[in-house]
Design an enzyme around this catalytic site. Sequence first.
Site, PDB file in Angstrom:
ATOM      1  N   GLN A  50     -48.628 -21.699 -20.684  1.00  0.00           N
ATOM      2  CA  GLN A  50     -47.189 -21.439 -20.694  1.00  0.00           C
ATOM      3  C   GLN A  50     -46.416 -22.486 -21.501  1.00  0.00           C
ATOM      4  O   GLN A  50     -45.275 -22.243 -21.902  1.00  0.00           O
ATOM      5  CB  GLN A  50     -46.638 -21.411 -19.265  1.00  0.00           C
ATOM      6  CG  GLN A  50     -47.122 -20.204 -18.451  1.00  0.00           C
ATOM      7  CD  GLN A  50     -46.492 -20.150 -17.094  1.00  0.00           C
ATOM      8  OE1 GLN A  50     -47.001 -20.766 -16.151  1.00  0.00           O
ATOM      9  NE2 GLN A  50     -45.372 -19.466 -16.960  1.00  0.00           N
ATOM     10  N   GLU A 135     -51.266 -18.151 -11.230  1.00  0.00           N
ATOM     11  CA  GLU A 135     -51.539 -19.181 -12.245  1.00  0.00           C
ATOM     12  C   GLU A 135     -52.906 -18.996 -12.893  1.00  0.00           C
ATOM     13  O   GLU A 135     -53.043 -19.151 -14.107  1.00  0.00           O
ATOM     14  CB  GLU A 135     -51.445 -20.588 -11.613  1.00  0.00           C
ATOM     15  CG  GLU A 135     -50.107 -20.936 -10.983  1.00  0.00           C
ATOM     16  CD  GLU A 135     -48.906 -20.664 -11.872  1.00  0.00           C
ATOM     17  OE1 GLU A 135     -47.824 -20.416 -11.322  1.00  0.00           O
ATOM     18  OE2 GLU A 135     -49.049 -20.660 -13.115  1.00  0.00           O
ATOM     19  N   HIS A 138     -52.811 -16.536 -15.549  1.00  0.00           N
ATOM     20  CA  HIS A 138     -52.295 -17.074 -16.823  1.00  0.00           C
ATOM     21  C   HIS A 138     -53.435 -17.630 -17.678  1.00  0.00           C
ATOM     22  O   HIS A 138     -53.442 -17.486 -18.897  1.00  0.00           O
ATOM     23  CB  HIS A 138     -51.272 -18.194 -16.572  1.00  0.00           C
ATOM     24  CG  HIS A 138     -49.855 -17.738 -16.405  1.00  0.00           C
ATOM     25  ND1 HIS A 138     -49.170 -17.024 -17.366  1.00  0.00           N
ATOM     26  CD2 HIS A 138     -48.974 -17.908 -15.389  1.00  0.00           C
ATOM     27  CE1 HIS A 138     -47.921 -16.778 -16.945  1.00  0.00           C
ATOM     28  NE2 HIS A 138     -47.790 -17.311 -15.745  1.00  0.00           N
TER      29      HIS A 138
HETATM   30  O1  K2U Z   1     -46.410 -19.294 -13.413  1.00  0.00           O
HETATM   31  C1  K2U Z   1     -45.184 -19.234 -13.378  1.00  0.00           C
HETATM   32  O2  K2U Z   1     -44.518 -18.617 -14.209  1.00  0.00           O
HETATM   33  C2  K2U Z   1     -44.426 -19.900 -12.227  1.00  0.00           C
HETATM   34  C3  K2U Z   1     -44.239 -18.822 -11.195  1.00  0.00           C
HETATM   35  C4  K2U Z   1     -45.235 -19.003 -10.120  1.00  0.00           C
HETATM   36  C5  K2U Z   1     -45.138 -17.920  -9.084  1.00  0.00           C
HETATM   37  C6  K2U Z   1     -44.803 -16.609  -9.405  1.00  0.00           C
HETATM   38  C7  K2U Z   1     -44.736 -15.659  -8.403  1.00  0.00           C
HETATM   39  C8  K2U Z   1     -45.006 -15.989  -7.093  1.00  0.00           C
HETATM   40  C9  K2U Z   1     -45.349 -17.284  -6.794  1.00  0.00           C
HETATM   41  C10 K2U Z   1     -45.417 -18.247  -7.792  1.00  0.00           C
HETATM   42  C11 K2U Z   1     -42.795 -18.792 -10.683  1.00  0.00           C
HETATM   43  O3  K2U Z   1     -41.895 -18.499 -11.695  1.00  0.00           O
HETATM   44  S1  K2U Z   1     -42.217 -20.226  -9.962  1.00  0.00           S
HETATM   45  C12 K2U Z   1     -40.631 -19.577  -9.445  1.00  0.00           C
HETATM   46  C13 K2U Z   1     -40.736 -19.066  -8.046  1.00  0.00           C
HETATM   47  C14 K2U Z   1     -40.214 -19.859  -7.060  1.00  0.00           C
HETATM   48  C15 K2U Z   1     -40.344 -19.454  -5.733  1.00  0.00           C
HETATM   49  C16 K2U Z   1     -40.998 -18.277  -5.404  1.00  0.00           C
HETATM   50  C17 K2U Z   1     -41.514 -17.486  -6.420  1.00  0.00           C
HETATM   51  C18 K2U Z   1     -41.386 -17.862  -7.758  1.00  0.00           C
HETATM   52 ZN    ZN Z   2     -46.089 -17.013 -14.583  1.00  0.00          ZN
END
Ligand code: K2U
Ligand code: ZN
Length: 170
Positions: A50, A135, A138
Amino acid sequence: MIRNILIHPDPRLKKPCEPIAEVSAELTQLAADMLETMYDAPGIGLAAPQIGVMRRMIVMDCIKDAPPEPMVLLNPEVIWSCEDLSTYEEGCLSIPDQYADVKRPASVKVRWMDLSGEIQERQFDGLWATCVQHEIDHLNGKLFIDYLGPLKRQMITRKMEKLKREKARG
Ligand code: K2U
Ligand code: ZN
């Protein structure tokens, strides 16, 4: 330092990442930059691709209203997942302001190498399970929108292309 987060669509977000052979000072600095970038976003997880680094490293800190518990996972892999699925409205720092329900195994066991080169294993539940699977996806070039139907995925991709055109115009 805070790094620029790539926005979908970007070929680097679709490419599988290279395994990490050994820990190094450079890798420790990368982990620090990823954590700083994640907290600044703010987010609860971030994967190296990312920020354009095609290596198998993720950082996470899913703790809310508690002392931060930053985790750095090298070459993470799911070695067990339970049958029960949980649905979570996911977002992604590379697909800003877009959210959709994604079903994933409610609990997973993950094996990884930590920054001291030790192999770790741990079971993740709840939001931690969702985050670690998001993650690790990704690292394999998979985004949460890949779990959606083609029309919804296309609509989100078109919105991101428009956002990038507007950003490019400044
Ligand atoms: O990998 C990423 O883009 C960060 C993600 C991680 C994530 C996505 C969905 C569900 C859990 C984690 C998020 O953008 S971090 C933002 C966020 C914050 C609280 C809850 C969900 C997502
Ligand atoms: Zn993501």
